[in-house]
Motif scaffolding. Sequence first.
Motif, short mmCIF file in Angstrom:
data_model
loop_
_atom_site.label_atom_id
_atom_site.label_comp_id
_atom_site.label_asym_id
_atom_site.label_seq_id
_atom_site.Cartn_x
_atom_site.Cartn_y
_atom_site.Cartn_z
N LEU A 78 45.81 40.68 28.95
CA LEU A 78 47.03 40.63 28.91
C LEU A 78 47.78 40.15 30.24
CD1 LEU A 78 50.17 41.62 27.84
CD2 LEU A 78 49.76 43.88 28.89
N ALA A 79 47.25 40.13 31.39
CA ALA A 79 47.15 40.02 32.67
C ALA A 79 47.64 38.46 32.98
CB ALA A 79 46.71 40.35 33.61
N LEU A 80 46.08 37.97 31.99
CA LEU A 80 46.37 36.63 31.61
C LEU A 80 47.16 35.83 31.26
CD1 LEU A 80 42.15 36.17 31.55
CD2 LEU A 80 42.89 35.43 33.65
N THR A 81 47.48 36.43 30.55
CA THR A 81 49.26 35.72 29.72
C THR A 81 50.35 35.85 30.25
OG1 THR A 81 49.34 38.30 28.33
CG2 THR A 81 48.13 36.08 27.63
N VAL A 82 50.17 36.89 31.24
CA VAL A 82 52.11 36.95 32.28
C VAL A 82 51.66 36.35 33.63
CG1 VAL A 82 53.39 38.34 32.89
CG2 VAL A 82 51.98 38.70 31.06
N VAL A 83 50.53 36.80 34.60
CA VAL A 83 50.16 36.96 35.84
C VAL A 83 50.68 35.10 36.22
CG1 VAL A 83 49.10 37.70 37.98
CG2 VAL A 83 49.52 38.76 36.63
N PRO A 84 49.18 34.45 35.86
CA PRO A 84 49.38 33.04 35.87
C PRO A 84 51.17 32.29 35.98
CG PRO A 84 47.58 33.73 35.13
CD PRO A 84 48.59 34.67 34.77
N GLY A 105 62.94 37.92 30.55
CA GLY A 105 63.13 37.53 28.81
C GLY A 105 62.22 36.49 28.30
N SER A 106 61.13 36.65 29.00
CA SER A 106 59.50 36.00 27.80
C SER A 106 59.23 37.02 26.90
CB SER A 106 58.65 36.35 29.42
OG SER A 106 58.37 37.55 29.25
N PRO A 107 58.76 36.22 26.12
CA PRO A 107 57.68 36.98 24.84
C PRO A 107 57.04 38.30 25.52
CG PRO A 107 56.81 34.63 24.77
CD PRO A 107 58.21 34.77 25.99
N PHE A 108 56.43 38.65 25.87
CA PHE A 108 55.59 39.27 27.58
C PHE A 108 57.03 40.71 26.69
CE2 PHE A 108 55.34 42.51 30.66
CZ PHE A 108 54.28 43.14 30.45
N LEU A 109 57.66 40.99 27.23
CA LEU A 109 58.68 41.78 27.11
C LEU A 109 59.39 42.08 26.20
CD1 LEU A 109 60.63 41.29 30.79
CD2 LEU A 109 59.22 43.22 30.59
N LYS A 110 59.92 41.12 25.37
CA LYS A 110 60.84 40.85 23.85
C LYS A 110 59.55 41.66 23.05
CE LYS A 110 64.07 37.95 24.93
NZ LYS A 110 64.06 35.84 23.87
N GLY A 111 58.30 41.49 23.29
CA GLY A 111 56.60 41.83 22.46
C GLY A 111 56.22 43.48 22.95
N TRP A 164 50.77 29.85 34.74
CA TRP A 164 50.81 28.67 32.80
C TRP A 164 50.94 29.80 31.55
CZ3 TRP A 164 45.80 30.75 31.59
CH2 TRP A 164 45.03 31.32 32.50
N GLY A 165 51.34 31.22 32.42
CA GLY A 165 51.00 32.44 31.23
C GLY A 165 51.50 32.03 29.95
N ILE A 166 50.83 32.26 28.66
CA ILE A 166 51.61 31.88 27.17
C ILE A 166 53.25 33.08 27.03
CG2 ILE A 166 49.31 30.92 26.52
CD1 ILE A 166 48.73 32.93 24.88
N LEU A 167 52.66 33.90 27.64
CA LEU A 167 53.26 34.56 26.94
C LEU A 167 54.60 35.25 28.42
CD1 LEU A 167 51.45 37.87 26.42
CD2 LEU A 167 52.58 36.56 24.81
N ARG A 168 54.83 33.87 29.38
CA ARG A 168 55.96 34.06 29.34
C ARG A 168 56.83 33.12 29.01
NH1 ARG A 168 55.83 33.39 35.79
NH2 ARG A 168 54.14 34.59 36.85
N HIS A 169 57.81 33.40 29.16
CA HIS A 169 59.14 32.89 29.55
C HIS A 169 59.16 30.76 29.00
CE1 HIS A 169 63.49 31.03 28.31
NE2 HIS A 169 64.22 32.09 28.32
N PRO A 170 59.01 30.48 27.89
CA PRO A 170 58.96 28.71 27.45
C PRO A 170 59.63 27.85 28.43
CG PRO A 170 59.58 29.98 25.71
CD PRO A 170 59.34 30.87 26.71
N GLU A 171 60.92 27.84 28.47
CA GLU A 171 61.33 27.35 29.68
C GLU A 171 61.79 27.14 31.07
OE1 GLU A 171 65.64 27.66 27.73
OE2 GLU A 171 64.86 26.71 25.75
N THR A 172 61.72 29.02 31.46
CA THR A 172 61.56 28.74 32.99
C THR A 172 60.89 29.26 33.58
OG1 THR A 172 62.66 31.14 32.50
CG2 THR A 172 64.38 30.16 32.61
N GLY A 173 59.63 30.10 32.57
CA GLY A 173 58.35 30.54 33.42
C GLY A 173 58.98 31.63 34.36
N ASP A 174 59.62 32.59 33.99
CA ASP A 174 59.31 33.92 34.49
C ASP A 174 59.25 34.55 33.03
OD1 ASP A 174 60.76 33.08 36.81
OD2 ASP A 174 63.42 32.85 35.78
N VAL A 175 59.27 35.83 33.61
CA VAL A 175 58.92 37.08 33.13
C VAL A 175 59.79 37.87 31.83
CG1 VAL A 175 57.69 40.28 33.58
CG2 VAL A 175 56.96 37.70 34.03
#
Length: 404
Positions: free
Chosen positions: A289-295, A310-316, A297-308
Amino acid sequence: MQSPNNDYNATSKRGWFTRFLDGVEWLGNLLPHPITLFAVFCLFIIFISGVAAYFGVSAVDPRDGETVIKAVSLLNAEGIQRIVTNLVTNFTGFTPLGTVLVALLGVGVAERSGLISAAMRGLVMKAPPRLVTVTIVFAGVISNTAAELGYVVLVPLAAMIFYGLGRHPLAGLSAAFAGVSAGYSANLLIGTVDPLLSGITEEAAKIIDPAYTVGAEANWYFMMVSTFLIAIMGAFITDKIVEPKLGKYNKDEASIDLSDQSSMDPLTKQEKRGLIYAGLSVLVLAGILALTVVPEWGILRHPETGDVKGSPFLKGVVVYIFFFFAIPGFVYGRTVETMRNDRDVIDAMSHSMSTMGMYIVLVFFAAQFVNFFKWTNFGTIFAINGAEFLTNIGMTGPIIFLFF
């Protein structure tokens, strides 16, 4: 020797307090079932919406100062049509329904495998004698991660632990019950209660802003601090007030038999190994999970802002609750041989769903009430007029927190 007057006064005080508690119990028993309450609220909203619309109840939108928000009637032909055509979608689209059911699928695996029970026993029974009370209350608070398991496992276990330490078992029982009940919404982790509460909050917030979202993590900071506060206060009250009032426990005069302490048996080697393997699986999941959020380029960060935010991580977050309970639960079950294959996992999930009948019925009527209330515009009207009323009487700023 006490005088008769003192005895009379003491009896009167006890009698007054007893009558007060009887009155509270009587009033509580008058309340109908929560499902009945929501059904009555639905009927009340329909009726009062017709009255409010007839008298032209409204409010001016403060955002532009021109738009008039009027009460909408559900008591006319259009309102009845809206109710009939949306009754099913109100239920299926209600956010708390899906989130809680998905979370409990994973929790059911962890519970049925014995992981949660073993972890709770290990936490409480390994506590030093001086810290046993605060540990029991703390365990009671965090037990809500697994719904009502704290009542089933921890409350009787706490009584047995106090008995084994030569302390009054009722004090241990009350400490565990206080932790489970008083701390039911607090936790260090995001559990099954949080998606439920955030979903209800989101439905209410959408009355004002249809695009507003509330994540299950929204209340985490408050929950985390409350966990330690409740644990400390619960232990203090138990040790300094409750247990001294109970006095020394007399085993010979006790009306309950606690001589059988089989439930206090320490964890077996197999159970300890299961907890270790389950813990390792949690670390692996956390690393993935950390690999998808911390970097960045993490795929679970916000696709537009790159922030955590409002990201898919928090929504899911409900999905992570599912996996973080289901996978360690299965690992533990395989280790201690309470789960051997996919059928056992499916049975565990099915069992957790079979306990949700009452909740599903409750959600059906709660969903109708929330949507009816939203359709009538009552929420917006009450918010605007209420804010204007508080401003007119000068109740603004921090003083509001003293009353609300």
